[in-house]
Scaffold this motif. Sequence first.
Motif, PDB file in Angstrom:
ATOM      1  N   UNK A   1       0.832  -1.199   0.000  1.00 12.46           N
ATOM      2  CA  UNK A   1       0.000   0.000   0.000  1.00 12.46           C
ATOM      3  C   UNK A   1       0.870   1.253   0.000  1.00 12.46           C
ATOM      4  N   UNK A   2       1.873   1.286   0.860  1.00 10.14           N
ATOM      5  CA  UNK A   2       2.766   2.439   0.909  1.00 10.14           C
ATOM      6  C   UNK A   2       3.505   2.653  -0.395  1.00 10.14           C
ATOM      7  N   UNK A   3       3.979   1.554  -0.981  1.00  6.93           N
ATOM      8  CA  UNK A   3       4.707   1.653  -2.249  1.00  6.93           C
ATOM      9  C   UNK A   3       3.799   2.152  -3.368  1.00  6.93           C
ATOM     10  N   UNK A   4       2.542   1.715  -3.373  1.00  7.93           N
ATOM     11  CA  UNK A   4       1.604   2.150  -4.412  1.00  7.93           C
ATOM     12  C   UNK A   4       1.269   3.633  -4.240  1.00  7.93           C
ATOM     13  N   UNK A   5       1.103   4.082  -3.005  1.00  2.00           N
ATOM     14  CA  UNK A   5       0.866   5.513  -2.774  1.00  2.00           C
ATOM     15  C   UNK A   5       2.064   6.334  -3.270  1.00  2.00           C
ATOM     16  N   UNK A   6       3.248   5.816  -3.057  1.00  3.93           N
ATOM     17  CA  UNK A   6       4.457   6.493  -3.552  1.00  3.93           C
ATOM     18  C   UNK A   6       4.439   6.553  -5.077  1.00  3.93           C
ATOM     19  N   UNK A   7       4.086   5.431  -5.722  1.00 10.32           N
ATOM     20  CA  UNK A   7       3.999   5.392  -7.180  1.00 10.32           C
ATOM     21  C   UNK A   7       2.924   6.338  -7.688  1.00 10.32           C
ATOM     22  N   UNK A   8       1.784   6.371  -6.989  1.00  5.67           N
ATOM     23  CA  UNK A   8       0.702   7.272  -7.390  1.00  5.67           C
ATOM     24  C   UNK A   8       1.190   8.718  -7.411  1.00  5.67           C
ATOM     25  N   UNK A   9       1.930   9.096  -6.385  1.00  6.19           N
ATOM     26  CA  UNK A   9       2.449  10.459  -6.320  1.00  6.19           C
ATOM     27  C   UNK A   9       3.428  10.731  -7.451  1.00  6.19           C
ATOM     28  N   UNK A  10       4.366   9.816  -7.667  1.00  7.37           N
ATOM     29  CA  UNK A  10       5.417  10.031  -8.662  1.00  7.37           C
ATOM     30  C   UNK A  10       4.880   9.992 -10.086  1.00  7.37           C
ATOM     31  N   UNK A  11       3.787   9.286 -10.314  1.00  8.44           N
ATOM     32  CA  UNK A  11       3.213   9.207 -11.656  1.00  8.44           C
ATOM     33  C   UNK A  11       2.199  10.316 -11.912  1.00  8.44           C
ATOM     34  N   UNK A  12       2.006  11.178 -10.915  1.00  8.13           N
ATOM     35  CA  UNK A  12       1.118  12.315 -11.097  1.00  8.13           C
ATOM     36  C   UNK A  12      -0.343  12.020 -10.854  1.00  8.13           C
ATOM     37  N   UNK A  13      -0.650  10.870 -10.253  1.00 12.04           N
ATOM     38  CA  UNK A  13      -2.047  10.555  -9.947  1.00 12.04           C
ATOM     39  C   UNK A  13      -2.590  11.552  -8.921  1.00 12.04           C
ATOM     40  N   UNK A  14      -3.880  11.751  -8.964  1.00 12.63           N
ATOM     41  CA  UNK A  14      -4.502  12.759  -8.099  1.00 12.63           C
ATOM     42  C   UNK A  14      -5.068  12.185  -6.807  1.00 12.63           C
ATOM     43  N   UNK A  15      -5.013  10.872  -6.652  1.00 11.71           N
ATOM     44  CA  UNK A  15      -5.492  10.278  -5.413  1.00 11.71           C
ATOM     45  C   UNK A  15      -5.540   8.769  -5.475  1.00 11.71           C
ATOM     46  N   UNK A  16      -5.740   8.188  -4.300  1.00 10.51           N
ATOM     47  CA  UNK A  16      -5.829   6.731  -4.143  1.00 10.51           C
ATOM     48  C   UNK A  16      -7.100   6.422  -3.370  1.00 10.51           C
ATOM     49  N   UNK A  17      -7.837   5.414  -3.839  1.00 11.28           N
ATOM     50  CA  UNK A  17      -9.065   4.991  -3.163  1.00 11.28           C
ATOM     51  C   UNK A  17      -8.870   3.573  -2.644  1.00 11.28           C
ATOM     52  N   UNK A  18      -9.186   3.362  -1.359  1.00 10.45           N
ATOM     53  CA  UNK A  18      -9.072   2.036  -0.768  1.00 10.45           C
ATOM     54  C   UNK A  18     -10.393   1.664  -0.100  1.00 10.45           C
ATOM     55  N   UNK A  19     -10.678   0.362   0.023  1.00  5.54           N
ATOM     56  CA  UNK A  19     -11.913  -0.061   0.691  1.00  5.54           C
ATOM     57  C   UNK A  19     -11.767  -0.019   2.202  1.00  5.54           C
ATOM     58  N   UNK A  20     -12.887   0.136   2.857  1.00  8.00           N
ATOM     59  CA  UNK A  20     -12.903   0.237   4.309  1.00  8.00           C
ATOM     60  C   UNK A  20     -12.576  -1.096   4.985  1.00  8.00           C
ATOM     61  N   UNK A  21     -12.970  -2.202   4.358  1.00  9.61           N
ATOM     62  CA  UNK A  21     -12.839  -3.512   4.995  1.00  9.61           C
ATOM     63  C   UNK A  21     -11.877  -4.411   4.223  1.00  9.61           C
ATOM     64  N   UNK A  22     -11.279  -5.351   4.921  1.00 12.94           N
ATOM     65  CA  UNK A  22     -10.397  -6.374   4.348  1.00 12.94           C
ATOM     66  C   UNK A  22      -9.253  -5.771   3.546  1.00 12.94           C
ATOM     67  N   UNK A  23      -8.694  -4.698   4.068  1.00 14.66           N
ATOM     68  CA  UNK A  23      -7.581  -4.045   3.386  1.00 14.66           C
ATOM     69  C   UNK A  23      -6.740  -3.278   4.393  1.00 14.66           C
ATOM     70  N   UNK A  24      -5.477  -3.052   4.040  1.00 18.50           N
ATOM     71  CA  UNK A  24      -4.586  -2.284   4.910  1.00 18.50           C
ATOM     72  C   UNK A  24      -5.047  -0.834   4.979  1.00 18.50           C
TER      73      UNK A  24
END
Length: 256
Positions: free
Chosen positions: A120-143
């Motif tokens: 999850x942390x690595x993907x958030x880092x990738x999202x930032x570096x690739x210029x994505x505007x945000x990350x959406x995660x589910x409330x349950x069964x996820x980090x």
Amino acid sequence: MENKDLEMDPEESSLIEGRNAVQEALRAGKTPEKLYIQDGLRDPAIGAILSKAKKSGAVVSFVKKQLLDQMSETGHHQGVIMQCASYTYSRMEDIFRLAEKRGEAPFIFLLDEIEDPHNLGAIIRTANLSGAHGVIIPRHRAAGLTATVVKASAGALNYTPVVKVTNLARTIEELKERGIWFACADMDGETMYDCNLTGPMGLVIGNEGQGVSRLVREKCDYIVSIPMKGDIDSLNASVAAGVLAFEIVRQRRAGR
């Protein structure tokens, strides 16, 4: 204020661990409640952290390494842990507002039950570096946004909105009404080079073991695969996210 015998508050909080993560959080304006530094550390990096934390009014405590080891959730505190109020999740509008501010078509990561906080942390880092505007995660069964996620994001969490939703499939439907198209990562999909990934785009990355769930997959417009030539048949979730994200970046730059 310095206190050598300070104890951790029992109330819920977020621990930011490691020198880079703490420096990035302070640089981004994160307000620390307490700063714990390993007794005896006096190098320039620690000095810079200490100076910024004191200016913000944080309580500073010099403690033994053993206490930091006990407090640490990541196991890699590097002699410094900062305690802040828990990270607050963003709202969906924050993502669209950021895209509008940049004058760009929305680019969003949607993570379907990513359980490993390092991923999850690595993907958030990738999202930032690739210029994505945000990350959406589910409330349950996820980090969620734990200290491990904060450290693995290498500071990107301070700049990238993360939105938590109850139902990812329903969220996709709602975002489609706002003009977003969705590409789902799956090794049985169409090769990413043959898909039009320009325009308002949501990139869906699935669980480390099971991939994208059937219901979420059915909501997507594209099923996209990464061409691979090796002897194994899958990539780590965060690596796959990076490959696909920068294919989106490439296509956007090329104007396809």
